[in-house]
Write an enzyme that holds these catalytic residues in place. Structure first.
Site, PDB file in Angstrom:
ATOM      1  N   ASP A 255       0.848  -1.191   0.000  1.00 14.95           N
ATOM      2  CA  ASP A 255       0.000   0.000   0.000  1.00 14.95           C
ATOM      3  C   ASP A 255       0.883   1.239   0.000  1.00 14.95           C
ATOM      4  OD1 ASP A 255      -2.726   1.223   0.242  1.00 14.95           O
ATOM      5  OD2 ASP A 255      -1.855   2.035   2.068  1.00 14.95           O
TER       6      ASP A 255
ATOM      7  N   GLU B  67       0.824   5.791   0.395  1.00 12.80           N
ATOM      8  CA  GLU B  67       0.134   7.046   0.657  1.00 12.80           C
ATOM      9  C   GLU B  67       0.807   8.118  -0.190  1.00 12.80           C
ATOM     10  OE1 GLU B  67      -2.577   7.036   2.234  1.00 12.80           O
ATOM     11  OE2 GLU B  67      -2.421   5.099   3.254  1.00 12.80           O
TER      12      GLU B  67
ATOM     13  N   GLU C 205      -6.281  18.771   2.927  1.00 18.71           N
ATOM     14  CA  GLU C 205      -7.324  17.755   2.765  1.00 18.71           C
ATOM     15  C   GLU C 205      -6.742  16.344   2.648  1.00 18.71           C
ATOM     16  OE1 GLU C 205      -7.013  19.900  -1.322  1.00 18.71           O
ATOM     17  OE2 GLU C 205      -6.931  20.393   0.812  1.00 18.71           O
TER      18      GLU C 205
ATOM     19  N   HIS D  65      -5.552   6.505   7.449  1.00 21.49           N
ATOM     20  CA  HIS D  65      -4.877   5.617   6.510  1.00 21.49           C
ATOM     21  C   HIS D  65      -3.388   5.618   6.827  1.00 21.49           C
ATOM     22  CE1 HIS D  65      -8.060   5.042   3.291  1.00 21.49           C
ATOM     23  NE2 HIS D  65      -8.610   5.869   4.157  1.00 21.49           N
TER      24      HIS D  65
ATOM     25  N   ASP E 176      -2.395  -0.468   6.632  1.00 21.57           N
ATOM     26  CA  ASP E 176      -3.341  -0.899   5.609  1.00 21.57           C
ATOM     27  C   ASP E 176      -2.870  -2.171   4.912  1.00 21.57           C
ATOM     28  OD1 ASP E 176      -4.881   1.228   6.295  1.00 21.57           O
ATOM     29  OD2 ASP E 176      -4.779   2.260   4.365  1.00 21.57           O
TER      30      ASP E 176
END
Length: 252
Positions: free
Chosen positions: A14, A16, A59, A165, A170
């Protein structure tokens, strides 16, 4: 050419990022990965925060909690690329929404290759197998929500510790989801040593046959259910719309 050098080596992965699309200049900020061999966890993981060399919008920080200050002193992708590539090359990558993560990894590798020329790394699909659990889930559960959180709920996997997250967290959750979706055990406690011991045990048991025991009458005691246990069992059967209770009870 696909170079899946070890067909049973799987890496749950995973990432980010700073945003949605690398074409808009967005970059990786975290990579997390867990290795399995023959569907058993080896204990090897890869986890790295990355300085994206750009601002991370508020955000996005709200999603994964990684802000500019968190990665200001982390290495840039070019510094960690070779170690990361060595971890994933030749494996089957298991990723939820694989086009997103693979797209970012290939974008980073492409920029690196243009910068240093050699050695050339990537693209991912030329050197690794890629299994997208989101595509798999949509085929298995059409018309239903198939986010990682939704799959955890469907397969009764605890993800209560997942507030934000995070790539490694994850990956750990996805590993359990993947094994549940494909019918395997989900314990995260097996390391390479225990896997080897299990393989040795499996080999030693090959060729064993069923052993019949000679027992005298009455040596095995049959314990029949109480009325309370029978009533509870019947209620359970009725709740699940099972219609075999009466016949099974009479045979008990």
């Amino acid at each position: 050419m696909n170079k899946r050098l070890s067909g049973y080596r799987t890496v749950i992965l995973d990432t980010e990022t700073t945003g949605i699309d690398p074409k808009d200049g967005h970059r990786l900020v975290e990579i997390g990965a867990i290795e399995m061999v023959n569907r058993r966890f080896t204990g090897r993981t890869y986890h790295q925060y990355i300085n994206p060399e750009r601002h991370i919008d508020a955000e996005v920080v709200a999603v994964h909690g990684i802000d500019d200050a968190r990665v200001a002193n982390e290495p840039v992708f070019a510094k960690i690329a070779d170690e990361f590539w060595a971890f994933i090359e030749g494996a089957e990558l298991v990723i939820h929404n694989a086009p997103f993560d693979v797209g970012f990894i290939d974008h980073e590798l492409g920029m690196l290759n243009r910068q240093r020329k050699s050695p050339v790394l990537g693209p991912v699909r030329d050197h690794c197998g890629v299994l997208d659990t989101l595509t798999m889930a949509r085929k298995m559960h059409p018309g239903q929500r198939n986010s990682l959180d939704a799959l955890c709920k469907r397969y009764d996997i605890d993800n209560g510790h997942r507030v934000l997250h995070g790539a490694l967290l994850d990956s750990e959750i996805l590993a359990e989801v993947y094994l549940a979706m494909t019918g395997g055990q989900t314990a995260l406690t097996l390391d390479a040593a225990s896997a080897a011991e299990q393989e040795q045990a499996d080999t030693s048991n090959e060729g064993m046959s069923i052993q019949r025991l000679s027992l005298t009458p009455g040596q095995l005691r049959v314990v029949r259910p109480t009325d309370e246990e029978r009533a509870a069992h019947q209620a359970k059967c009725e709740a699940h719309q099972l219609n075999w209770f009466e016949g099974a009870a009479s045979d008990a």
